[in-house]
Motif scaffolding. Structure first.
Motif, short mmCIF file in Angstrom:
data_model
loop_
_atom_site.label_atom_id
_atom_site.label_comp_id
_atom_site.label_asym_id
_atom_site.label_seq_id
_atom_site.Cartn_x
_atom_site.Cartn_y
_atom_site.Cartn_z
N SER A 1 -20.72 -13.75 -56.16
CA SER A 1 -19.96 -13.79 -56.94
C SER A 1 -20.37 -13.65 -58.77
O SER A 1 -21.30 -14.48 -58.84
CB SER A 1 -19.64 -15.77 -56.59
OG SER A 1 -18.48 -16.07 -57.30
N ASN B 1 -20.30 -18.10 -50.63
CA ASN B 1 -20.23 -18.51 -49.45
C ASN B 1 -19.56 -17.55 -48.51
O ASN B 1 -18.29 -16.50 -48.94
CB ASN B 1 -18.92 -20.04 -49.28
CG ASN B 1 -19.69 -20.71 -50.71
OD1 ASN B 1 -21.30 -20.89 -49.84
ND2 ASN B 1 -18.75 -21.59 -50.76
N GLU B 2 -19.54 -17.34 -46.85
CA GLU B 2 -19.05 -16.83 -45.83
C GLU B 2 -17.37 -16.50 -46.26
O GLU B 2 -16.88 -15.19 -46.10
CB GLU B 2 -19.25 -16.92 -44.49
CG GLU B 2 -21.01 -17.09 -44.46
CD GLU B 2 -21.19 -17.20 -42.49
OE1 GLU B 2 -20.51 -17.15 -42.02
OE2 GLU B 2 -22.16 -16.76 -42.46
N ASP B 3 -16.66 -18.13 -46.51
CA ASP B 3 -14.74 -17.47 -46.56
C ASP B 3 -14.41 -17.06 -48.09
O ASP B 3 -13.81 -16.86 -48.11
CB ASP B 3 -14.74 -19.13 -46.79
CG ASP B 3 -15.30 -20.45 -47.80
OD1 ASP B 3 -15.80 -20.09 -48.63
OD2 ASP B 3 -14.68 -21.71 -48.03
N GLU B 4 -15.44 -16.43 -48.88
CA GLU B 4 -15.47 -16.26 -49.91
C GLU B 4 -15.29 -14.06 -50.12
O GLU B 4 -14.83 -13.84 -50.64
CB GLU B 4 -15.98 -16.08 -51.15
CG GLU B 4 -16.06 -17.71 -51.48
CD GLU B 4 -17.80 -17.95 -52.56
OE1 GLU B 4 -16.65 -17.96 -53.65
OE2 GLU B 4 -18.13 -18.03 -51.80
N TYR B 5 -15.53 -14.27 -49.16
CA TYR B 5 -15.39 -12.01 -48.94
C TYR B 5 -15.02 -12.07 -47.49
O TYR B 5 -15.41 -12.47 -46.37
CB TYR B 5 -16.68 -12.08 -49.35
CG TYR B 5 -17.48 -12.22 -48.44
CD1 TYR B 5 -18.45 -11.47 -47.29
CD2 TYR B 5 -18.75 -13.54 -49.11
CE1 TYR B 5 -19.19 -11.63 -46.23
CE2 TYR B 5 -19.89 -14.05 -48.35
CZ TYR B 5 -19.99 -12.86 -47.31
OH TYR B 5 -21.46 -13.45 -46.64
N ASN B 6 -15.13 -10.84 -47.22
CA ASN B 6 -14.90 -9.73 -46.55
C ASN B 6 -15.30 -8.92 -46.17
O ASN B 6 -15.32 -7.77 -46.73
CB ASN B 6 -12.93 -9.85 -46.41
CG ASN B 6 -12.96 -8.86 -44.96
OD1 ASN B 6 -13.72 -8.86 -44.04
ND2 ASN B 6 -11.45 -8.14 -44.47
N ASP C 1 -9.94 -8.51 -33.33
CA ASP C 1 -8.77 -9.75 -32.90
C ASP C 1 -8.27 -9.23 -31.56
O ASP C 1 -8.47 -10.03 -31.19
CB ASP C 1 -8.10 -10.96 -33.20
CG ASP C 1 -8.89 -11.87 -34.84
OD1 ASP C 1 -10.26 -12.13 -34.59
OD2 ASP C 1 -8.60 -12.30 -35.85
N LYS D 1 -20.23 -13.95 -31.73
CA LYS D 1 -20.46 -13.14 -33.54
C LYS D 1 -20.65 -11.87 -33.44
O LYS D 1 -20.46 -11.23 -34.66
CB LYS D 1 -20.25 -14.30 -34.43
CG LYS D 1 -20.69 -13.83 -35.30
CD LYS D 1 -20.89 -15.80 -36.51
CE LYS D 1 -20.89 -15.15 -37.75
NZ LYS D 1 -21.26 -16.25 -39.11
#
Length: 317
Positions: free
Chosen positions: A67, A90-95, A108, A142
């Motif tokens: 970041s 953090n993992e939830d901050e990027y794709n 999915d 995963k």
């Protein structure tokens, strides 16, 4: 997200990028600074941390997602980032798909197709084996869903391993309809498991490089070891069926010179080899044609396909 190709001089950005390179240098006055290369799927930009000891400069390494707060400046006619704050994201901050090549198919949806394929397996032992990998082992699931099928050649992108696996399974399912002699449960199970060793042969993105285990053993041997370990945990798993399944895995490259320890000795092993080879070569050709864009001429010799290639003419004349 503000992609690198959209950056403009004299603006300030607060974004997450992938740190492709990180190095420490000295200014002419002997003061340390950090030089970075940050990337996303649209390009690469140089970045400088002139005050590495400042409180806003966190710990991070090469190949971390970071970041970044920075000013966009122009230096030697190239855009550069003057970093004021930076930290490991953090993992939830990027794709990851914003930074690396990713399957065109929805991850999915592919996983749902995989689960449906498993449910179609009637043999209780093979069904249990597949669920041990693709349902019960969250860490494996995963890795499998995010892995590539290769470092290069074909399906070398996030989700590539699952996309390739499903394509091979669909081809095998067609073979079963056309050649009733094939044992569908055995062949489809082999198709779903044939490349599971690649989850350990190749490291995760963004590196996607051969691991020590991958270099020393290869995904065929690794996959057989993984199968043997999982089978050992299933009470009364038929020994003959276990051996036949493992044979399909060791023979799926078809020839010794292509890395198979054995040539196909079962009809299911031969079918798996044909399906695997078909999908690998078709995807390789498709990727070459997509990369060629509007180029309708000859594309040059491809070692994997062993031919000089070009697009089919639209008019046929």
């Amino acid at each position: 997200m503000k992609y690198i190709e959209t950056l403009r001089e004299n603006t300030h950005i607060s974004e997450v990028y992938l740190c492709q390179q990180k190095a420490i240098y000295l200014t002419k006055s002997g003061k340390e600074y950090e030089s970075l290369q940050l990337r996303d799927k649209t390009g690469v930009v140089d970045a400088k941390i002139w005050e590495p000891g400042n409180p806003g400069i966190g710990d991070f390494d090469e190949l971390d997602y970071v970041s970044v707060d920075a000013d966009v400046i122009l230096y030697n006619n190239k855009l550069q980032l003057k970093v004021s704050r930076i930290r490991r994201a953090n993992e939830d901050e990027y794709n990851p798909g914003d930074y690396m090549p990713v399957s065109a198919r929805n991850n999915d949806e592919m996983y749902k197709e995989l689960l449906a394929c498993i449910e179609s397996i009637r043999d209780p032992y093979l069904n249990q084996l597949l669920k041990a990998f693709f349902v019960d082992d969250a860490a494996f699931v995963k890795r499998f869903r995010l892995s590539s099928a290769a470092k290069s050649v074909h399906h070398g992108f996030i989700g590539g391993l699952m996309e390739h696996t499903l394509s091979v399974a669909r081809l095998c399912d067609y073979y079963c309809g056309n050649y009733p002699i094939l044992n569908r449960d055995l062949l489809i199970t082999a198709a779903l498991c044939h490349d599971i060793g690649k989850t350990r042969e190749l490291s995760a993105f963004p590196e996607n490089a051969y691991t020590d285990e991958g270099q020393l053993l290869g995904h065929i041997v690794i996959g057989c070891e993984m199968l043997a370990a999982a089978i050992a945990k299933i009470p009364n798993f038929p020994e003959k069926r276990a051996t036949e399944l493992r044979h399909c895995i060791v023979a799926h490259h078809g020839e010794f010179e292509f890395g198979s320890p054995k040539k196909p000795a079962l009809i299911e092993a031969m079918a798996l080899n044909l399906a695997d080879n078909t999908d690998a070569k078709m995807e390789t050709f498709i990727e070459l044609l997509n990369a060629a864009g509007a180029n309708n001429g000859w594309l040059g010799f491809n070692r994997f396909l062993d031919s000089n290639l070009r697009k089919t003419s639209e008019s046929g004349v």
